[in-house]
Design an enzyme around this catalytic site. Structure first.
Site, PDB file in Angstrom:
ATOM      1  N   GLY A 341     -17.751 -14.758  32.537  1.00  0.00           N
ATOM      2  CA  GLY A 341     -16.394 -15.129  32.143  1.00  0.00           C
ATOM      3  C   GLY A 341     -16.405 -16.061  30.944  1.00  0.00           C
ATOM      4  N   GLU A 365     -36.120  -4.061  11.024  1.00  0.00           N
ATOM      5  CA  GLU A 365     -37.219  -3.125  11.316  1.00  0.00           C
ATOM      6  C   GLU A 365     -36.689  -1.716  11.579  1.00  0.00           C
ATOM      7  OE1 GLU A 365     -39.707  -4.636  10.567  1.00  0.00           O
ATOM      8  OE2 GLU A 365     -39.502  -6.703  11.222  1.00  0.00           O
ATOM      9  N   THR A 367     -32.630   0.238  11.364  1.00  0.00           N
ATOM     10  CA  THR A 367     -31.397   0.238  12.151  1.00  0.00           C
ATOM     11  C   THR A 367     -31.459   1.307  13.238  1.00  0.00           C
ATOM     12  OG1 THR A 367     -30.296   1.866  10.740  1.00  0.00           O
ATOM     13  CG2 THR A 367     -30.107  -0.455  10.086  1.00  0.00           C
TER      14      THR A 367
END
Length: 386
Positions: A341, A365, A367
């Site tokens: 929360g 390194e 995407t």
């Protein structure tokens, strides 16, 4: 066996691997966890001090042989990365860039003189390395790099710039990749060479407990022996990325595990509507799904580590690991935040810090999209990169 080890994986590790994991965990508990929230909030990290402490344990370049390196197994190295990233992705990045990028490049492609000059002091953490491949205008497409190296007599002259370089602000040596008349080549560049400047990148919202910089190369003159003699073509830096990605496969598991351990402890003690949060069906469904994804990621990391130790690990297999484990770790961090929360956004808990860090890990390194294309090429035999 902990509650999160649903499949009882510990017996799958050797005694030595468990010992290495436990030693790194104790170091992290003592030297990183009590302070990392403040480092993150303040955007700083005592990187040199940490590097020397990690060096004492043999964590820097630990999977390399000789020159003061530990020569540990790929699985042992992965377990170390897991424990480091369970504290913070930035701390694991310090070790990964030092060992799997800068040190590995010199160890794999350097001359004997270069190895003896740099590797022993890098293994102890007395010298810090960085890896200059990414450029301001060329991230996922390193083949288009603009940095140039030209011959001038017996010397090389480097001109260009690199961006988003971990460790650059404090590095003693940079492995710089540049285009030459004969293709891409690598160079070991002392950072005190005239014409080399490094600027720290500030105002990051992710990896704040990590030093990131821009490197500018303004007609940097280097002797001929600064070139890494075995680094020929773009395959050389890409092979270094494969080394680093293997550590990320494990590290992401550590970040996800820390999120889930934190959340499980919170949910079993936080009471709402007269019962612990963990007693509600919706919460248990979330916890169960996350625990299943975590153990699957652990199994994948272990399998890839065993392949690496057998000398059979392929780059596309590492892409499967990075794509899956980072993506699932980020999903776990985000889901854990919902269970906490409002407390989930507090720095008193590590969950949103991990989530923010994993946004960077998802990108660097390679995407997630790049790794999808690597896997796609493996499946179809067709390159979709151009």
């Amino acid at each position: 066996m902990t509650a999160l080890d649903l499949l009882d994986l510990d017996p799958s590790l050797t005694e030595e691997e468990r010992q290495i994991r436990d030693v790194v965990r104790r170091l992290v508990d003592d030297r990183v966890r009590p302070y990392v929230a403040d480092w993150y909030e303040e955007g700083r990290v005592p990187a040199r001090e940490l590097a020397r402490e990690f060096g004492k344990l043999g964590l820097l370049g630990m999977h390399l042989d000789g020159y003061g390196c530990a020569g540990a197994s790929a699985v042992a190295y992965g377990l170390a990365c897991q424990e480091l990233e369970a504290a913070d992705s930035g701390v694991r990045s310090l070790v990964s860039v030092q060992g799997s990028l800068a040190m590995y490049a010199i160890w794999r492609y350097g001359s004997e003189e270069q190895k003896r000059r740099w590797l022993p002091s890098m293994a102890t953490g007395e010298s810090i390395g960085c890896f200059g491949l990414t450029e301001p205008d060329h991230g996922s497409d390193p083949a288009s790099m603009a940095t140039r190296a030209r011959r001038d007599g017996d010397d090389w002259v480097l001109t260009g710039g690199k961006m988003w370089i971990t460790n650059a602000p404090i590095a003693d040596v940079a492995v710089i990749w540049a285009r030459t008349d004969d293709g891409v080549r690598g160079f070991a560049v002392p950072m005190d060479t005239p014409g080399v400047t490094a600027r720290e990148i500030r105002r990051k919202m992710s990896l704040r407990a990590s030093l990131t910089g821009e490197i500018v190369l303004d007609d940097v003159r280097l002797p001929a022996d600064a070139q890494l003699p075995e680094a020929i073509g773009l395959k050389a830096p890409l092979s270094c990325l494969t080394e680093a990605r293997h550590g990320i496969v494990w590290g992401a598991v550590g970040a996800a595990r820390d999120c889930l351990e934190t959340t499980l402890a919170y949910a079993t003690t936080r009471t709402q509507f007269g019962r612990p949060l963990a007693g509600f069906q919706l919460t248990q469904a979330k916890l169960a799904d996350m625990a299943v994804e975590l153990v699957k990621a652990q199994l994948l990391a272990l399998h890839l580590g065993r392949l690496a130790d057998a000398g059979r690990l392929r780059p596309d297999q590492v892409s499967v690991g990075k794509l899956n484990n980072v993506r699932e770790a980020l999903a776990i961090a985000r889901q854990c935040r919902t269970i906490l929360g409002a407390n989930g956004v507090s720095g008193e808990y590590p969950v949103l810090r991990h989530a923010n860090n994993l946004e960077s890990v998802l990108t660097y390194e390679g995407t997630s999209e790049i790794h999808q294309l690597i896997v796609g090429q493996r499946l179809t035999g067709l390159s979709a990169f151009a």
